[in-house]
Design a protein around this motif. Structure first.
Motif, PDB file in Angstrom:
ATOM      1  N   PHE A   1       0.907  -1.222  -0.096  1.00 61.20           N
ATOM      2  CA  PHE A   1      -0.027   0.191   0.049  1.00 61.20           C
ATOM      3  C   PHE A   1       0.900   1.294   0.033  1.00 61.20           C
ATOM      4  CE2 PHE A   1      -1.881   3.419   2.365  1.00 61.20           C
ATOM      5  CZ  PHE A   1      -3.164   3.745   2.012  1.00 61.20           C
ATOM      6  N   LYS A   2       0.508   2.226  -0.633  1.00 62.76           N
ATOM      7  CA  LYS A   2       1.172   3.446  -0.816  1.00 62.76           C
ATOM      8  C   LYS A   2       0.346   4.566  -1.086  1.00 62.76           C
ATOM      9  CE  LYS A   2       5.334   3.504  -3.451  1.00 62.76           C
ATOM     10  NZ  LYS A   2       5.956   3.481  -4.673  1.00 62.76           N
ATOM     11  N   VAL A   3       0.512   5.634  -0.345  1.00 63.27           N
ATOM     12  CA  VAL A   3      -0.295   6.841  -0.573  1.00 63.27           C
ATOM     13  C   VAL A   3       0.594   8.181  -0.512  1.00 63.27           C
ATOM     14  CG1 VAL A   3      -0.651   7.048   2.097  1.00 63.27           C
ATOM     15  CG2 VAL A   3      -2.041   8.439   0.397  1.00 63.27           C
ATOM     16  N   ALA A   4       0.342   8.927  -1.589  1.00 57.44           N
ATOM     17  CA  ALA A   4       1.109  10.238  -1.776  1.00 57.44           C
ATOM     18  C   ALA A   4       0.017  11.298  -1.691  1.00 57.44           C
ATOM     19  CB  ALA A   4       1.876  10.415  -2.946  1.00 57.44           C
ATOM     20  N   SER A   5       0.590  12.257  -0.637  1.00 55.86           N
ATOM     21  CA  SER A   5      -0.563  13.214  -0.495  1.00 55.86           C
ATOM     22  C   SER A   5       0.152  14.384   0.288  1.00 55.86           C
ATOM     23  CB  SER A   5      -1.657  12.920   0.137  1.00 55.86           C
ATOM     24  OG  SER A   5      -2.757  13.806   0.404  1.00 55.86           O
ATOM     25  N   GLN A   6      -0.457  15.456   0.756  1.00 56.57           N
ATOM     26  CA  GLN A   6      -0.066  16.587   1.314  1.00 56.57           C
ATOM     27  C   GLN A   6      -0.346  16.625   2.911  1.00 56.57           C
ATOM     28  OE1 GLN A   6      -0.766  20.016  -0.922  1.00 56.57           O
ATOM     29  NE2 GLN A   6       0.153  21.670   0.418  1.00 56.57           N
ATOM     30  N   SER A   7       0.793  16.899   3.662  1.00 58.57           N
ATOM     31  CA  SER A   7       0.536  17.024   5.094  1.00 58.57           C
ATOM     32  C   SER A   7      -0.201  18.258   5.566  1.00 58.57           C
ATOM     33  CB  SER A   7       1.830  16.664   5.760  1.00 58.57           C
ATOM     34  OG  SER A   7       1.626  16.735   7.032  1.00 58.57           O
ATOM     35  N   VAL A   8      -1.339  17.781   6.097  1.00 57.83           N
ATOM     36  CA  VAL A   8      -2.159  19.089   6.974  1.00 57.83           C
ATOM     37  C   VAL A   8      -1.232  19.510   7.824  1.00 57.83           C
ATOM     38  CG1 VAL A   8      -4.030  20.167   7.655  1.00 57.83           C
ATOM     39  CG2 VAL A   8      -4.203  18.353   5.911  1.00 57.83           C
ATOM     40  N   THR A   9      -0.886  18.653   8.700  1.00 52.99           N
ATOM     41  CA  THR A   9      -0.265  18.807  10.186  1.00 52.99           C
ATOM     42  C   THR A   9       1.127  19.634   9.929  1.00 52.99           C
ATOM     43  OG1 THR A   9      -1.238  16.576  10.788  1.00 52.99           O
ATOM     44  CG2 THR A   9       0.285  17.698  12.279  1.00 52.99           C
ATOM     45  N   GLN A  10       1.967  19.076   8.707  1.00 56.59           N
ATOM     46  CA  GLN A  10       3.041  20.024   8.429  1.00 56.59           C
ATOM     47  C   GLN A  10       2.866  21.607   8.158  1.00 56.59           C
ATOM     48  OE1 GLN A  10       5.452  18.576   5.337  1.00 56.59           O
ATOM     49  NE2 GLN A  10       6.493  17.138   6.507  1.00 56.59           N
ATOM     50  N   ARG A  11       1.729  21.998   7.529  1.00 54.39           N
ATOM     51  CA  ARG A  11       1.186  23.089   7.383  1.00 54.39           C
ATOM     52  C   ARG A  11       0.547  23.694   8.560  1.00 54.39           C
ATOM     53  NH1 ARG A  11      -3.264  26.063   8.224  1.00 54.39           N
ATOM     54  NH2 ARG A  11      -4.383  24.041   7.671  1.00 54.39           N
ATOM     55  N   ALA A  12       0.116  23.206   9.482  1.00 55.99           N
ATOM     56  CA  ALA A  12      -1.021  23.666  10.399  1.00 55.99           C
ATOM     57  C   ALA A  12      -0.143  23.875  11.854  1.00 55.99           C
ATOM     58  CB  ALA A  12      -1.925  22.979  10.820  1.00 55.99           C
ATOM     59  N   PHE A  13       0.835  22.805  12.073  1.00 52.17           N
ATOM     60  CA  PHE A  13       1.540  22.876  13.407  1.00 52.17           C
ATOM     61  C   PHE A  13       2.968  22.554  13.210  1.00 52.17           C
ATOM     62  CE2 PHE A  13      -2.678  21.157  14.462  1.00 52.17           C
ATOM     63  CZ  PHE A  13      -3.163  22.136  15.514  1.00 52.17           C
ATOM     64  N   GLY A  14       3.634  22.698  11.792  1.00 52.89           N
ATOM     65  CA  GLY A  14       4.959  22.596  11.890  1.00 52.89           C
ATOM     66  C   GLY A  14       5.542  21.397  12.065  1.00 52.89           C
ATOM     67  N   LEU A  15       4.734  20.210  11.754  1.00 48.41           N
ATOM     68  CA  LEU A  15       5.436  18.864  11.855  1.00 48.41           C
ATOM     69  C   LEU A  15       6.687  18.989  11.115  1.00 48.41           C
ATOM     70  CD1 LEU A  15       4.367  15.867  12.751  1.00 48.41           C
ATOM     71  CD2 LEU A  15       3.723  15.435  10.600  1.00 48.41           C
ATOM     72  N   PRO A  16       7.771  18.356  11.368  1.00 46.10           N
ATOM     73  CA  PRO A  16       9.068  18.342  10.897  1.00 46.10           C
ATOM     74  C   PRO A  16       8.877  17.639   9.618  1.00 46.10           C
ATOM     75  CG  PRO A  16       9.464  17.974  13.338  1.00 46.10           C
ATOM     76  CD  PRO A  16       7.936  17.736  12.874  1.00 46.10           C
ATOM     77  N   LYS A  17       9.707  18.093   8.446  1.00 44.70           N
ATOM     78  CA  LYS A  17       9.719  17.457   7.423  1.00 44.70           C
ATOM     79  C   LYS A  17      10.086  15.729   7.522  1.00 44.70           C
ATOM     80  CE  LYS A  17      11.571  17.958   2.652  1.00 44.70           C
ATOM     81  NZ  LYS A  17      12.537  18.645   1.674  1.00 44.70           N
ATOM     82  N   ASP A  18       9.513  14.846   6.644  1.00 44.84           N
ATOM     83  CA  ASP A  18       9.966  13.617   6.313  1.00 44.84           C
ATOM     84  C   ASP A  18       9.464  12.887   7.867  1.00 44.84           C
ATOM     85  OD1 ASP A  18      11.029  13.996   4.034  1.00 44.84           O
ATOM     86  OD2 ASP A  18      12.958  14.346   4.737  1.00 44.84           O
ATOM     87  N   THR A  19       8.605  13.492   8.671  1.00 45.86           N
ATOM     88  CA  THR A  19       8.123  12.737   9.866  1.00 45.86           C
ATOM     89  C   THR A  19       6.842  12.255   9.515  1.00 45.86           C
ATOM     90  OG1 THR A  19       9.066  14.634  11.214  1.00 45.86           O
ATOM     91  CG2 THR A  19       7.164  13.304  12.155  1.00 45.86           C
TER      92      THR A  19
END
Length: 713
Positions: free
Chosen positions: A454-472
């Motif tokens: 299974f593979k999913v590619a999408s955008q991280s809302v949590t990165q945008r909203a809360f600054g979740l570190p990249k590649d987390t």
């Protein structure tokens, strides 16, 4: 949401640390706060306030946006406090550490967490107050605590002694709070688990309910905004000469992300705004298109950095190599708009260093913090009152419109109600991200899966909203990616790809795209194996009783395998989400124009211990209709950075005549409560997609499933 460099993990940790105590200093809203100051209302803890006249007010820390928390939250407290629901009033909680949602790390309503996060906390709150009232009576009467009981607002003692909660509340509020009060055995519940009429229904039917759009303050003026047609664009210059001379117009103000017109009525502000000529710096977003977003996400799925969702089980590559048959498919989920019926709005009154905010929000602390940052104020100088929300679905977790209202009020020195037009609302949303799911499975000689990737590619809302570190790993991208099926070799991968679109949490979040992919793919595997989709699923659920039970119940209730009217077909899907287990069967046909008609959806749901079964049913109905729109109608498209769907005529909601019959089977359970506001939306998509494939023989793997999409399949 407010931007922050803090990681979500740290944010959650910090939030959880503040949510343990019930005795917190809180700023209570409105007349309740005034009554407390006058000494007529007493506060044994942050959730329960008892007046001298025996009026009991319970605070809800969760925003009421139609999901029923103004009823379910008080039910939990009232059960342990031993009062009938008719004896209580409900109001919204102010921002405060006591009201932090420990599951999300802030005072947030979302993620189907209200009941899950409050199940123990609010029962403990009610039990604490009950025990404190009994202790106060025991001290007053000089009798042992064990000789007393509290029931229906009265503490009863020996020899006919009795005292109302109100008469004891002042003394009780001064006593130590018991840390571990005895909680009722669920078999003794008198309120929880029983069908209960909603507390907010009378106000919402007689017109007295206050939504954000209803707020009025003395001397209030009205504002509307114009924002760049390309999200992220900025004002270069504007000409408002004509607008300033129009009737009722009081000011034209440039704010951080657009231009606002302020007038003595909203309609006058809107008409004046139509004459304001703005030159925009459109920025990098002007190059965005639907095709570039999907193509970029698809390319990321091929070459982007892979993040493990879970540790791989077995050897997927070897199992695929040795499989009798390999099945592959790609599924595409488009961007979606929240589009709540009540457009974005908020009322603000900035008076020096004191700020009043009133309106519909799902994120009270965030609203305080964002306005404090924008206006360089102290959060403690900001009073916030939450109104009813005319729909949320995650959009009112965002804070852009709240900050705008405060900026405008500061500029004009008056209380301001800001109200967006529907077009501004739809063109400046924080959209559900587009997603590309790629799945690959190996089947043995009997058609059963030996491996799945299974593979999913999408955008991280949590990165945008809360600054979740990249590649987390963003857990809100991985929901429903791992199914309950027994497959010996599995691998689940996530690729985070920033498309340049501002994205937000949308009803069911990533369950919606991942369940669509997984459950559509299971049907494709069943077809490749030449097996019935229901029976195929059941073979993979050994040792998974909650999954198997709802699947069986839904299939039986829907009449799976029995003859249907000519031109009709069934589809089935299964998912666990937010600790709830759901199976749905959709019955569909085609209209004369080739579009899909959903006649009936049968759902079996195991949501654990239910607080209010009536609300559970209502939420399932709501989420299924929401899901029907997402799978058959809705998508947000872009050309030259501009959203093309600007109102309900181009992003058409499901009409009443299009709504399916919904049959619901609720499983009686003693398991911990699960969330139910969102999962039904996610399961609807694959159930309908599978029914359409069974009916037409055509598999549409990119939503929405329109007549044109079917013709092209």
């Amino acid at each position: 949401m407010i931007n922050t460099s803090t990681s979500r993990r740290s944010f959650l940790k910090a939030g959880a640390a503040t949510s343990g105590g019930l005795l917190m200093a809180v700023s209570l809203p409105g007349t309740l706060g005034q009554a407390m100051a006058a000494g007529t209302v007493h506060t044994p803890n942050a959730w329960v306030h008892i007046a001298d006249d025996n009026t009991i007010t319970i605070l809800s820390a969760h925003s009421e946006m139609g999901q029923g928390v103004y009823t379910s939250m008080p039910m939990l407290v009232a059960e342990e406090l031993n009062v009938d629901m008719s004896q209580i009033k409900v109001t919204d909680a102010p921002p405060g550490a006591a009201y932090v949602n420990a599951l999300l790390g802030a005072q947030i309503t979302g993620g189907s967490t209200s009941v899950r996060g409050s199940w123990e906390k609010l029962r403990i709150a009610g039990a604490q107050v009950r025990e404190m009232l009994i202790s106060a009576a025991a001290a007053q009467w000089n009798v042992d605590h064990s000789q007393l009981k509290a029931d229906k607002g009265v503490v009863l003692g020996p020899n006919g002694k009795k005292a109302t909660y109100g008469s004891l509340a002042a003394a009780a509020a001064k006593l130590p709070v018991p840390e571990k009060p005895a909680l009722k055995d669920p078999k003794d519940f008198r309120i929880v688990g029983k069908r209960t009429k909603r507390v907010d229904t009378p106000a919402k039917t007689n017109g007295t309910a206050e939504f954000g759009i209803d707020v009025k303050l003395p001397g209030m003026v009205y504002a509307t905004v114009q924002q760049c047609p390309v999200i992220g664009g900025k004002v270069k210059s504007f000409d408002a000469a004509q607008a300033k001379g129009m009737p009722g117009v009081q000011a034209v103000v440039q704010i951080s992300d657009g231009v606002a017109v302020v007038a003595d009525s909203w309609w006058r502000a809107k008409k004046a705004m139509e004459t304001v000529k703005v030159q925009w710096d459109e920025g990098a977003g002007a190059s965005l298109s639907t095709a570039s977003i999907i193509d970029g996400t698809r390319q990321a799925a091929k070459s982007g950095k892979v993040i493990e969702i879970t540790k791989p089980q077995g050897d997927v590559a070897a199992a695929l190599k040795g499989a009798a048959k390999v099945v592959e498919a790609e599924y595409v989920s488009p961007m979606q708009s929240h589009s709540p019926l009540e457009p974005m709005n908020f009322t603000a009154h900035v008076q020096g260093d004191k700020i009043l905010l009133i309106g519909p929000t799902q994120f009270q602390q965030g609203a305080q913090g964002a306005v404090a940052a924008a206006l360089k104020a102290k959060p403690e100088d900001i009073t916030l009152k939450t109104t009813f929300l005319g729909g949320g679905f995650g959009r009112r977790l965002e804070l852009d419109f709240v900050v705008q209202a405060a900026e405008i009020s500061k500029a004009v020195g008056k209380p301001v109600k800001l109200l967006w037009t529907r077009e501004e609302d739809m063109m400046h949303d924080y959209y559900r991200p587009a997603g590309v799911n790629q799945l690959k499975a190996g089947l043995d000689a009997n058609g059963m899966p030996v491996a799945m990737h299974f593979k999913v590619a999408s955008q991280s809302v949590t990165q945008r909203a809360f600054g979740l570190p990249k590649d987390t790993l963003d857990p809100f991208m991985a929901e429903a990616s791992v199914t309950g099926y027994n497959i010996p070799n599995t691998q689940h991968d996530l690729i985070i790809h920033d498309t340049g679109v501002r994205v937000g949490y949308w009803r069911a979040v990533s369950h919606s795209m991942n369940a669509f992919a997984n459950e559509s793919f299971v049907d494709e595997m069943a077809k490749a194996a030449g097996q019935d989709p229901y029976a195929y699923r059941m073979k993979m659920l050994a040792g998974k009783p909650r999954y198997a039970n709802v699947l069986k119940l839904a299939a039986e209730k829907a009449g799976w395998g029995k003859p249907l009217p000519k031109g009709h077909a069934h589809g089935i899907a299964l998912m666990e989400g937010y600790d709830s287990y759901l199976a749905e069967v959709a019955e569909v046909s085609l209209n004369k124009d080739g579009s899909v008609r959903v006649h009936k959806v049968t759902v079996a749901a195991d949501v654990g211990h239910m607080v209010n079964p009536d609300t559970v049913e209502a939420q399932l109905q709501s989420s299924i209709v929401f899901g029907v729109g997402a799978v058959l109608k809705h998508q947000i498209t872009m050309t030259n950075g501009r959203v093309q769907e600007t109102n309900y005529n181009s992003y058409e909601p499901v009409r009443m005549y299009e709504s399916p019959q919904i049959d619901i089977v609720l499983v009686k359970s003693t398991e911990k409560p699960g969330g139910i506001g969102e999962p039904g939306t996610a399961v609807a998509a694959p159930a309908i997609a599978n029914a359409v494939a069974a009916l037409t023989g055509k598999r549409v793997r990119s939503l929405p499933i329109t007549a044109d999409a079917l013709r092209a399949a």
